[in-house]
Design a protein around this motif. Sequence first.
Motif, PDB file in Angstrom:
ATOM      1  N   UNK A 143      69.616 134.257  -7.482  1.00 42.83           N
ATOM      2  CA  UNK A 143      69.685 132.793  -7.565  1.00 42.83           C
ATOM      3  C   UNK A 143      69.121 132.152  -6.306  1.00 42.83           C
ATOM      4  N   UNK A 144      69.457 132.720  -5.155  1.00 46.52           N
ATOM      5  CA  UNK A 144      68.953 132.171  -3.900  1.00 46.52           C
ATOM      6  C   UNK A 144      67.440 132.364  -3.771  1.00 46.52           C
ATOM      7  N   UNK A 145      66.961 133.495  -4.290  1.00 48.84           N
ATOM      8  CA  UNK A 145      65.527 133.740  -4.244  1.00 48.84           C
ATOM      9  C   UNK A 145      64.786 132.803  -5.203  1.00 48.84           C
ATOM     10  N   UNK A 146      65.369 132.558  -6.365  1.00 45.31           N
ATOM     11  CA  UNK A 146      64.755 131.632  -7.331  1.00 45.31           C
ATOM     12  C   UNK A 146      64.688 130.234  -6.735  1.00 45.31           C
ATOM     13  N   UNK A 147      65.752 129.871  -6.060  1.00 46.47           N
ATOM     14  CA  UNK A 147      65.754 128.560  -5.404  1.00 46.47           C
ATOM     15  C   UNK A 147      64.623 128.463  -4.383  1.00 46.47           C
ATOM     16  N   UNK A 148      64.441 129.530  -3.609  1.00 47.06           N
ATOM     17  CA  UNK A 148      63.386 129.530  -2.597  1.00 47.06           C
ATOM     18  C   UNK A 148      61.996 129.468  -3.242  1.00 47.06           C
ATOM     19  N   UNK A 149      61.803 130.291  -4.265  1.00 46.56           N
ATOM     20  CA  UNK A 149      60.495 130.373  -4.903  1.00 46.56           C
ATOM     21  C   UNK A 149      60.087 129.067  -5.586  1.00 46.56           C
ATOM     22  N   UNK A 150      61.075 128.357  -6.111  1.00 43.25           N
ATOM     23  CA  UNK A 150      60.778 127.131  -6.877  1.00 43.25           C
ATOM     24  C   UNK A 150      60.849 125.872  -6.029  1.00 43.25           C
ATOM     25  N   UNK A 151      61.050 126.026  -4.741  1.00 41.76           N
ATOM     26  CA  UNK A 151      61.194 124.844  -3.886  1.00 41.76           C
ATOM     27  C   UNK A 151      59.961 123.953  -3.932  1.00 41.76           C
ATOM     28  N   UNK A 152      58.781 124.553  -3.857  1.00 43.33           N
ATOM     29  CA  UNK A 152      57.554 123.747  -3.835  1.00 43.33           C
ATOM     30  C   UNK A 152      56.502 124.226  -4.830  1.00 43.33           C
ATOM     31  N   UNK A 153      56.798 125.263  -5.588  1.00 44.37           N
ATOM     32  CA  UNK A 153      55.778 125.843  -6.471  1.00 44.37           C
ATOM     33  C   UNK A 153      56.026 125.513  -7.940  1.00 44.37           C
ATOM     34  N   UNK A 154      55.159 124.690  -8.505  1.00 45.61           N
ATOM     35  CA  UNK A 154      55.258 124.380  -9.923  1.00 45.61           C
ATOM     36  C   UNK A 154      54.980 125.622 -10.764  1.00 45.61           C
ATOM     37  N   UNK A 155      54.084 126.470 -10.307  1.00 42.36           N
ATOM     38  CA  UNK A 155      53.773 127.686 -11.053  1.00 42.36           C
ATOM     39  C   UNK A 155      55.001 128.597 -11.138  1.00 42.36           C
ATOM     40  N   UNK A 156      55.732 128.728 -10.046  1.00 39.39           N
ATOM     41  CA  UNK A 156      56.940 129.547 -10.057  1.00 39.39           C
ATOM     42  C   UNK A 156      58.009 128.961 -10.977  1.00 39.39           C
ATOM     43  N   UNK A 157      58.073 127.652 -11.055  1.00 39.36           N
ATOM     44  CA  UNK A 157      59.041 127.036 -11.977  1.00 39.36           C
ATOM     45  C   UNK A 157      58.759 127.437 -13.417  1.00 39.36           C
ATOM     46  N   UNK A 158      57.484 127.498 -13.760  1.00 33.78           N
ATOM     47  CA  UNK A 158      57.108 127.922 -15.105  1.00 33.78           C
ATOM     48  C   UNK A 158      57.403 129.403 -15.308  1.00 33.78           C
ATOM     49  N   UNK A 159      57.039 130.215 -14.327  1.00 31.94           N
ATOM     50  CA  UNK A 159      57.208 131.658 -14.450  1.00 31.94           C
ATOM     51  C   UNK A 159      58.678 132.066 -14.478  1.00 31.94           C
ATOM     52  N   UNK A 160      59.525 131.278 -13.836  1.00 30.56           N
ATOM     53  CA  UNK A 160      60.947 131.612 -13.749  1.00 30.56           C
ATOM     54  C   UNK A 160      61.805 130.887 -14.785  1.00 30.56           C
ATOM     55  N   UNK A 161      61.175 130.283 -15.773  1.00 28.46           N
ATOM     56  CA  UNK A 161      61.938 129.565 -16.808  1.00 28.46           C
ATOM     57  C   UNK A 161      62.901 130.494 -17.553  1.00 28.46           C
ATOM     58  N   UNK A 162      62.586 131.803 -17.589  1.00 30.53           N
ATOM     59  CA  UNK A 162      63.462 132.766 -18.258  1.00 30.53           C
ATOM     60  C   UNK A 162      64.798 132.923 -17.534  1.00 30.53           C
ATOM     61  N   UNK A 163      64.872 132.443 -16.309  1.00 29.27           N
ATOM     62  CA  UNK A 163      66.110 132.588 -15.530  1.00 29.27           C
ATOM     63  C   UNK A 163      67.136 131.514 -15.861  1.00 29.27           C
ATOM     64  N   UNK A 164      66.772 130.534 -16.672  1.00 30.12           N
ATOM     65  CA  UNK A 164      67.678 129.415 -16.944  1.00 30.12           C
ATOM     66  C   UNK A 164      69.008 129.882 -17.523  1.00 30.12           C
ATOM     67  N   UNK A 165      68.978 130.667 -18.587  1.00 32.51           N
ATOM     68  CA  UNK A 165      70.227 131.090 -19.230  1.00 32.51           C
ATOM     69  C   UNK A 165      71.127 131.909 -18.314  1.00 32.51           C
ATOM     70  N   UNK A 166      70.594 132.914 -17.603  1.00 32.26           N
ATOM     71  CA  UNK A 166      71.460 133.646 -16.667  1.00 32.26           C
ATOM     72  C   UNK A 166      72.052 132.747 -15.572  1.00 32.26           C
ATOM     73  N   UNK A 167      71.285 131.789 -15.104  1.00 30.93           N
ATOM     74  CA  UNK A 167      71.800 130.883 -14.076  1.00 30.93           C
ATOM     75  C   UNK A 167      72.913 129.991 -14.627  1.00 30.93           C
ATOM     76  N   UNK A 168      72.727 129.520 -15.847  1.00 31.57           N
ATOM     77  CA  UNK A 168      73.771 128.689 -16.465  1.00 31.57           C
ATOM     78  C   UNK A 168      75.043 129.507 -16.655  1.00 31.57           C
ATOM     79  N   UNK A 169      74.904 130.780 -16.993  1.00 27.91           N
ATOM     80  CA  UNK A 169      76.093 131.631 -17.148  1.00 27.91           C
ATOM     81  C   UNK A 169      76.843 131.762 -15.824  1.00 27.91           C
ATOM     82  N   UNK A 170      76.120 131.713 -14.711  1.00 26.71           N
ATOM     83  CA  UNK A 170      76.778 131.769 -13.403  1.00 26.71           C
ATOM     84  C   UNK A 170      77.627 130.530 -13.144  1.00 26.71           C
ATOM     85  N   UNK A 171      77.242 129.404 -13.737  1.00 25.73           N
ATOM     86  CA  UNK A 171      78.026 128.181 -13.565  1.00 25.73           C
ATOM     87  C   UNK A 171      79.373 128.267 -14.269  1.00 25.73           C
ATOM     88  N   UNK A 172      79.473 129.191 -15.226  1.00 25.97           N
ATOM     89  CA  UNK A 172      80.683 129.288 -16.038  1.00 25.97           C
ATOM     90  C   UNK A 172      81.725 130.239 -15.443  1.00 25.97           C
TER      91      UNK A 172
END
Length: 398
Positions: free
Chosen positions: A57-86
Amino acid sequence: MESAADNHSTDSNSEADNNNNNNNMTRPISSSSSSSAVQRALLLIQSDDLDCKLQAAREIRRLTKTSQRCRRQLSEAVNPLVSMLRVRVDSPESYPQHEAALLALLNLAVKDEKNKISIVEAGALEPIISFLKSQDLNLQEYATASLLTLSASTVNKPIITASGAIPLLVQVLKHGSPQAKADAVMALSNLSTHPNNLHIILETKPIPSIVNLLKNCKKSSKTAEKCSALIESLVGFDEGRIALTSEEGGVLAVVEVLENGSLQSREHAVGALLTMCQSDRCKYREPILREGVIPGLLELTVQGTPKSQSKAQMLLQLLRESPYSRSELQPDTLENIVCNIISQIDGEDQSGKAKKMLAEMVQVSMEQSLRHLQQRALVCTPTEKLPIASCTSEVSSK
């Protein structure tokens, strides 16, 4: 406007970064290493090991801080991250996971409409809204910033409203930290553009809190702009107008934005005052005049946006003594309208200031007209008598 997740703001400014955590992870990402880093983060976030998830999660945060391309590439991480909120709030590892997941999702959502929608569809709203009620101010700020970002999506607005977020955002606006308050008013401004949401916002009686925030923020800030926009919308209703005039310093706060705000803020401010005066001239003319609005209106008629100029002139017409304008064959000049108003203002200071402003307004208008004539003459000069570079320089510097 900077938001809670350490200088993050929705879709317009820099992305989230937390000065208190992982400062060594905010270094720029090279294009050669980003692909392998993305794959590694996706692998770790799917792990059953909590430490691996936290690291991912911390690495995803770092990678997506300024990179639009990384945001697209890491879209698969949404569900696992949401599960962490629970993760249960009372478990020892809950706070680090909640914080890391929220900040990662926040960065994934910035400037990415698909990720905004995916995050909501994955069920993130329920835990995010529960964090709005958290006693931990950092978690509350991150949740508010998340709603600010997610509410920028037209698709998400009705879903966020249905989740009961508006009353909680107003509570944050009332009792939250300074940064959470600023993000809350921006989120409410986003949500206010959806049909029927203004009625829901009005029911929560937000104007005292909006006015308090407006009084204490810099008048040229993004926060002031969103406060003014929200006030302009809310005074379209009788409850909103009554609330603003009943709040001590409410009308004055709007007048101060009209004088010192950004161009967009001033447009909202004059729009709010005009709406009030148009709704009931007899009721709102005196409260508006009493706050010394004339100098600011005069300046707007010359230096505001086209909409501001038009609204300022209309408001000046309404503020004159007679509610009836002259016939169209004998229209009032702006100078006559202003002089009529000035003659009714109590106190030499305000009257003198308004007269001085009127003189300055006329002078500025004359100077602008002269510059316009000079530029036209320059454009009409035969090119062979004037070097192209000089002509271009003069026209571009107007």
